[in-house]
Design a protein around this motif. Structure first.
Motif, PDB file in Angstrom:
ATOM      1  N   PRO A 208       4.674   2.836  -9.139  1.00 52.02           N
ATOM      2  CA  PRO A 208       3.989   2.427  -7.885  1.00 52.02           C
ATOM      3  C   PRO A 208       3.300   3.666  -7.342  1.00 52.02           C
ATOM      4  CG  PRO A 208       6.162   3.001  -7.644  1.00 52.02           C
ATOM      5  CD  PRO A 208       6.123   2.811  -9.043  1.00 52.02           C
ATOM      6  N   LYS A 209       2.038   3.267  -6.911  1.00 48.31           N
ATOM      7  CA  LYS A 209       1.482   4.406  -6.213  1.00 48.31           C
ATOM      8  C   LYS A 209       1.995   5.127  -5.261  1.00 48.31           C
ATOM      9  CE  LYS A 209      -3.485   2.897  -6.626  1.00 48.31           C
ATOM     10  NZ  LYS A 209      -4.506   2.557  -5.894  1.00 48.31           N
TER      11      LYS A 209
ATOM     12  N   PHE B 103       8.522   2.769 -14.271  1.00 50.25           N
ATOM     13  CA  PHE B 103       8.740   4.031 -14.345  1.00 50.25           C
ATOM     14  C   PHE B 103       8.525   4.851 -12.983  1.00 50.25           C
ATOM     15  CE2 PHE B 103       6.993   8.427 -16.186  1.00 50.25           C
ATOM     16  CZ  PHE B 103       8.157   8.953 -16.121  1.00 50.25           C
ATOM     17  N   VAL B 104       9.567   5.638 -12.397  1.00 47.17           N
ATOM     18  CA  VAL B 104       9.496   6.378 -11.334  1.00 47.17           C
ATOM     19  C   VAL B 104       9.618   7.594 -11.674  1.00 47.17           C
ATOM     20  CG1 VAL B 104       9.698   4.581  -9.380  1.00 47.17           C
ATOM     21  CG2 VAL B 104      11.773   5.991 -10.485  1.00 47.17           C
ATOM     22  N   PHE B 105       8.896   8.603 -11.022  1.00 44.09           N
ATOM     23  CA  PHE B 105       9.072  10.145 -11.151  1.00 44.09           C
ATOM     24  C   PHE B 105       8.595  10.826 -10.014  1.00 44.09           C
ATOM     25  CE2 PHE B 105       4.412  10.818 -11.612  1.00 44.09           C
ATOM     26  CZ  PHE B 105       3.935   9.616 -12.114  1.00 44.09           C
ATOM     27  N   GLN B 106       8.385  11.994  -9.966  1.00 40.31           N
ATOM     28  CA  GLN B 106       8.059  12.870  -8.798  1.00 40.31           C
ATOM     29  C   GLN B 106       6.707  13.419  -8.692  1.00 40.31           C
ATOM     30  OE1 GLN B 106      11.159  14.410 -10.858  1.00 40.31           O
ATOM     31  NE2 GLN B 106      11.966  12.619  -9.686  1.00 40.31           N
ATOM     32  N   GLY B 107       6.189  12.580  -7.858  1.00 42.07           N
ATOM     33  CA  GLY B 107       4.545  12.802  -7.559  1.00 42.07           C
ATOM     34  C   GLY B 107       4.003  13.462  -6.482  1.00 42.07           C
TER      35      GLY B 107
ATOM     36  N   ALA C 165      -1.688   9.955 -15.613  1.00 46.14           N
ATOM     37  CA  ALA C 165      -2.459   9.185 -14.435  1.00 46.14           C
ATOM     38  C   ALA C 165      -2.725   7.684 -14.726  1.00 46.14           C
ATOM     39  CB  ALA C 165      -4.141   9.730 -14.393  1.00 46.14           C
ATOM     40  N   SER C 166      -2.776   7.394 -16.042  1.00 50.83           N
ATOM     41  CA  SER C 166      -2.655   5.971 -16.275  1.00 50.83           C
ATOM     42  C   SER C 166      -1.543   5.021 -16.019  1.00 50.83           C
ATOM     43  CB  SER C 166      -2.865   5.675 -17.787  1.00 50.83           C
ATOM     44  OG  SER C 166      -1.865   6.200 -18.595  1.00 50.83           O
ATOM     45  N   TRP C 167      -0.316   5.706 -15.675  1.00 51.38           N
ATOM     46  CA  TRP C 167       0.788   5.331 -15.282  1.00 51.38           C
ATOM     47  C   TRP C 167       0.691   4.709 -13.890  1.00 51.38           C
ATOM     48  CZ3 TRP C 167       3.914  10.183 -17.065  1.00 51.38           C
ATOM     49  CH2 TRP C 167       3.756  10.157 -18.485  1.00 51.38           C
ATOM     50  N   VAL C 168       0.052   5.379 -12.974  1.00 54.23           N
ATOM     51  CA  VAL C 168       0.027   5.428 -11.563  1.00 54.23           C
ATOM     52  C   VAL C 168      -0.715   4.072 -11.177  1.00 54.23           C
ATOM     53  CG1 VAL C 168      -0.554   6.112  -9.530  1.00 54.23           C
ATOM     54  CG2 VAL C 168       0.124   7.675 -11.176  1.00 54.23           C
ATOM     55  N   GLY C 169       0.072   2.893 -10.415  1.00 51.83           N
ATOM     56  CA  GLY C 169      -0.554   1.729 -10.495  1.00 51.83           C
ATOM     57  C   GLY C 169      -0.333   0.682 -11.291  1.00 51.83           C
TER      58      GLY C 169
ATOM     59  N   LEU D 259       0.900  -1.274  -0.178  1.00 50.47           N
ATOM     60  CA  LEU D 259       0.123  -0.004  -0.028  1.00 50.47           C
ATOM     61  C   LEU D 259       0.934   1.444   0.246  1.00 50.47           C
ATOM     62  CD1 LEU D 259      -2.660  -1.034   2.755  1.00 50.47           C
ATOM     63  CD2 LEU D 259      -2.998  -0.924   0.120  1.00 50.47           C
ATOM     64  N   ALA D 260       0.382   2.208  -0.575  1.00 55.47           N
ATOM     65  CA  ALA D 260       1.126   3.401  -0.656  1.00 55.47           C
ATOM     66  C   ALA D 260       0.525   4.492   0.499  1.00 55.47           C
ATOM     67  CB  ALA D 260       1.057   4.274  -2.209  1.00 55.47           C
ATOM     68  N   TRP D 261       1.094   4.014   1.585  1.00 55.57           N
ATOM     69  CA  TRP D 261       0.528   4.743   2.972  1.00 55.57           C
ATOM     70  C   TRP D 261       0.508   6.168   3.039  1.00 55.57           C
ATOM     71  CZ3 TRP D 261      -1.941   2.528   6.580  1.00 55.57           C
ATOM     72  CH2 TRP D 261      -1.997   1.326   6.767  1.00 55.57           C
ATOM     73  N   ILE D 262       1.745   6.574   2.504  1.00 56.95           N
ATOM     74  CA  ILE D 262       1.928   8.269   2.684  1.00 56.95           C
ATOM     75  C   ILE D 262       1.765   8.871   1.381  1.00 56.95           C
ATOM     76  CG2 ILE D 262       3.462   8.173   4.760  1.00 56.95           C
ATOM     77  CD1 ILE D 262       5.700   8.119   3.075  1.00 56.95           C
TER      78      ILE D 262
END
Lengths: 329, 422
Positions: free
Chosen positions: B238-239, B182-186, B230-234, A181-184
């Motif tokens: 990662p969320k 993919f990771v970025f600053q969210g 938005a379609s990338w998240v999850g 889970l993405a808690w924060i």
């Protein structure tokens, strides 16, 4: 100078006629005066560190001052609080974000303080029993309370980390969740993350306040109740709870006031979006991020009024319940 | 006014007399951290050339906290706290009245710098700072993984999403459960504004507010850009990215748990450190285009050196700024800290090219980097940026669609603007 030194001499020896009314001052009055003199340093200090900033904040809340040029300002009256112009409303009270911050803060306060009361009570009852290693348990329980909030926030931030955090790791191990889970990061979860961190930090405080009250209860009350055949719940409900009520209310006032001005936990722990902002965060944002000293001060004054108002309510309820009890008796 | 009189008298009496002792100048440089060798190099140069002493003051790492501290110093008109300070590219308009006009003292340096960066430090026709470093968003990727799965570096966001989905699935099937595409600053902060600007600009959706000050965000291309993100998240991201800043995303990428990362140039040197699990496996490409007819849009970032108006030693401070603007100083900052220089000529330097082979290619990306709308929105920019990242955050967290978000954002920006940006 001479006037002062005169009064230091034994009055019978000198006895100037002008000193006559002064001698008439009663013991009560003189003691009151001495009391004021003795309290004065504390009062001056209190005014300097608490009163003066409060007055300044109140003053700036009626101006349009900017943070980097606080000496240039115009008076704008109540416009920072609420203003109507061209059919539209402006000011803190007209800002939907302010009301969202109020909602967030009240939600946080209600959740975290009630959980703290519950767990604090459990811990206090546990520590009130006699068992081996009692001293160590009492000392150990204080550790979270001793850790600065900012450290708590960073620490829980890592524990709640979606990829490498221990919380997700444990939940996955016990198969309570399927994906981390993405808690924060998610607004709905991150408010709970804040509550959990806050409860962890402040339960010890609540537990110690309640423990102190528990230890004041004479044990013969329980013995008498036991002889009368009262079960554990009845003893708790009829003896423990009423007797620790005053201490509990004081502890609750402390915690509610503390929780209402929550800032650092939310600021450090959550994504800091509008979804999780608190009223202190709102005031900081206006003041520091937007440099609007006037609006920021108005928000600070509202925070102050809210905290003071809720504290007053608590005291009033406390007094009211006492008076009610006295009347019944 | 009363306070000024003795001060003026003192200046009149002693000002004309040649200064017998060396002055002490104060510069914002975090000497206790990784910047130590750089700060010391500057000190040595300055003390030799200028016959003054140089002292450093430490500043918070987070740029918004740094800004708050500067503004408190400025509010107090404190001339002893700091003389030479580092300024984020988005602050020049905001801090205008507290910065010394350097026009006559550094005008000759202009041709050495990237034009968009130099223009950014000019407010109302006056030069208020000299660029220290240039930043622009770039896309990092794992060379080894793309080769392993027989893919080429992506040109468009659609391409990136397709490759990320494929590689993520293959890597997870191979047992790497924590692997992401993919990771970025969210996180809802200034960094997300930079990312959002890149997405929107890459789909030709404009820059939220155009240079003339008109609000341009409410358009279908911008909405499409946000929906794509938005379609990338999850799915491929990662969320948790909704809580990531630069360092959190670098942690995941550098640990070997992500295929792509959007970040600033500083991250390159760090991913190539000896203890880095991805050493030698990292490539860099421009930010992907939004569809075939999109742009490679990189947000312009970077820092500049400015002089406080309240400085009591403005001449010495200008001397220091000139030393800081030399090719050798900027090159040293790059070699020690991985900070890309703001001077164009340093990109041809052999040592710089060996250290970061990608930099020469990036000269064009840097030259065309898209500035955030801080110049047209002036003192309101902090509010504009906040509205930008909150709109982005709402879309990423699924609380609004791209279409709703851009419409709401237009309303918000109109409210912030009022009649005119001020």
């Amino acid at each position: 100078m001479s006037h002062n030194s005169e009064s230091l001499l034994p009055s019978a020896a000198v006895a100037p006629p002008t000193a006559a009314p002064r001698r008439k001052r009663s013991l009560q009055q003189r003691r009151a005066r001495a009391a004021w003199v003795l309290v004065a340093p504390a009062l001056i200090l209190l005014f300097a560190v608490a009163g003066w900033p409060l007055i300044r904040t109140l003053f700036y809340s009626f101006t349009d001052a900017a943070m980097d040029t606080p000496e240039e300002y115009n008076f704008v009256g109540l416009a920072n609080y609420l203003d109507f112009a061209e059919g539209d409303s402006f000011g803190v009270l007209a800002d939907p974000l302010w009301w969202q911050a109020v909602g967030n803060t009240l939600w946080f306060t209600a959740c975290s303080v009630s959980l703290e009361l519950f767990f604090g009570m459990l811990l206090a009852l546990l520590m009130n029993e006699k068992f081996r290693g009692q001293g160590i348990v009492r000392a150990a329980i204080l550790v979270p309370w001793a850790i600065p909030t900012i450290v708590t926030a960073k620490m829980w931030g890592w524990m709640f980390h979606d990829q490498y955090g221990v919380v997700n790791d444990l939940l996955l191990r016990f198969a309570l969740i399927e994906t981390p889970l993405a808690w924060i990061a998610e607004p709905t979860l991150s408010m709970w993350a804040v509550v959990i961190a806050d409860v962890w930090k402040t339960v010890p405080f609540m537990a110690l306040m309640l423990l102190a009250a528990l230890q004041m209860i004479p044990s013969d009350l329980y013995e008498a109740a036991r002889v009368d055949g009262a079960n554990a719940w009845q003893r708790f409900r009829r003896i423990t709870l009423p007797l620790i009520m005053p201490a509990m209310i004081v502890a609750l006032i402390f915690r509610v006031m503390d929780a209402l001005r929550v800032f650092d936990l939310i600021y450090v722990l959550t994504s800091n979006s509008e979804a999780t902002i608190s009223i202190s965060g709102y005031a900081r944002e206006q003041m520091v991020s937007f440099q609007e000293m006037g609006v920021g001060s108005a928000a600070s004054v509202l925070v102050f009024m809210m905290v003071a108002g809720i504290a007053a309510c608590f005291l009033w309820i406390n007094r009211f319940s006492h008076e009610g009890k006295e009347a019944r008796e | 006014m009363k306070k000024l009189l003795p001060a003026t008298l003192a200046v009149l009496m002693f000002g004309a007399v040649p200064v017998a002792h060396a002055d002490t100048l104060k510069m914002a440089c975090n000497v206790s951290g990784a910047m130590k060798p750089y700060c010391e190099y500057v000190k040595e140069r300055f003390e030799k050339d200028a016959q003054h002493k140089l002292e450093f003051i430490e500043m918070p790492a987070a740029s918004d906290e740094k800004l708050a501290l500067y503004q408190q110093i400025f509010a107090a008109k404190d001339g002893n706290a700091v003389d030479v300070l580092s300024i984020d590219v988005i602050w020049t308009g905001l801090l205008d009245k507290h910065l010394l006009d350097l026009t006559d003292k550094v005008k000759d340096l202009e041709p050495a710098f990237f034009p968009n960066n130099w223009q950014n430090s000019i407010v109302n026709g006056r030069i208020k700072a000299v660029p220290a470093q240039l930043d622009a968003g770039m896309m990092y990727y794992r060379k080894d993984l793309l080769a392993k799965h027989k893919e080429l570096p992506p040109k468009t966001w659609e391409d990136l999403a397709r490759i990320a989905t494929k590689v993520q699935k293959a890597e997870r099937d191979a047992g790497n459960k924590n692997f992401w595409g993919f990771v970025f600053q969210g996180k809802a902060y200034e960094g997300l504004s930079c990312d959002v600007l890149e997405w929107v600009a890459s789909y030709n959706g404009g820059t939220f507010v155009d240079p003339a000050g008109s609000i341009t965000i409410n358009n279908p291309k911008a909405a499409k850009a946000l929906n794509t993100a938005a379609s990338w998240v999850g799915t491929i991201a990662p969320k948790g990215v909704m809580g990531y800043q630069e360092e959190e995303s670098r942690a995941v990428f550098q640990n070997g748990d992500a295929l792509f990362m959007r970040n600033w140039p500083y991250a390159y040197v760090l991913t190539q450190a000896d203890n880095s699990p991805v050493k030698g496996k990292v490539g860099v490409i421009p930010i992907p285009k939004g569809g075939e007819d999109g742009l490679h849009a990189a947000t312009l970032g970077g820092w500049q050196w400015g002089v406080s108006t309240y400085s009591k030693r403005p001449d010495a401070a200008v001397k220091l700024v000139r030393i800081l603007s030399e090719a050798d100083t900027q090159k040293r900052a790059f070699m020690l800290l991985g900070i890309p220089p703001a001077r164009v000529d340093t990109y041809q330097d052999a040592e710089v090219q060996t250290k970061a082979p990608y930099l020469a290619e990036f000269k064009d990306v840097f030259a065309n980097a898209v500035p955030r709308p801080s110049t047209p929105t002036r003192a309101q920019f902090p509010k504009v940026s906040k509205a930008m990242f909150n709109a982005g955050y709402d879309v990423l967290s699924g609380r609004a669609t791209g279409e709703q978000a851009v419409a709401d954002l237009e309303d918000k920006l109109k409210r912030i603007k009022g009649r005119e940006w001020k």
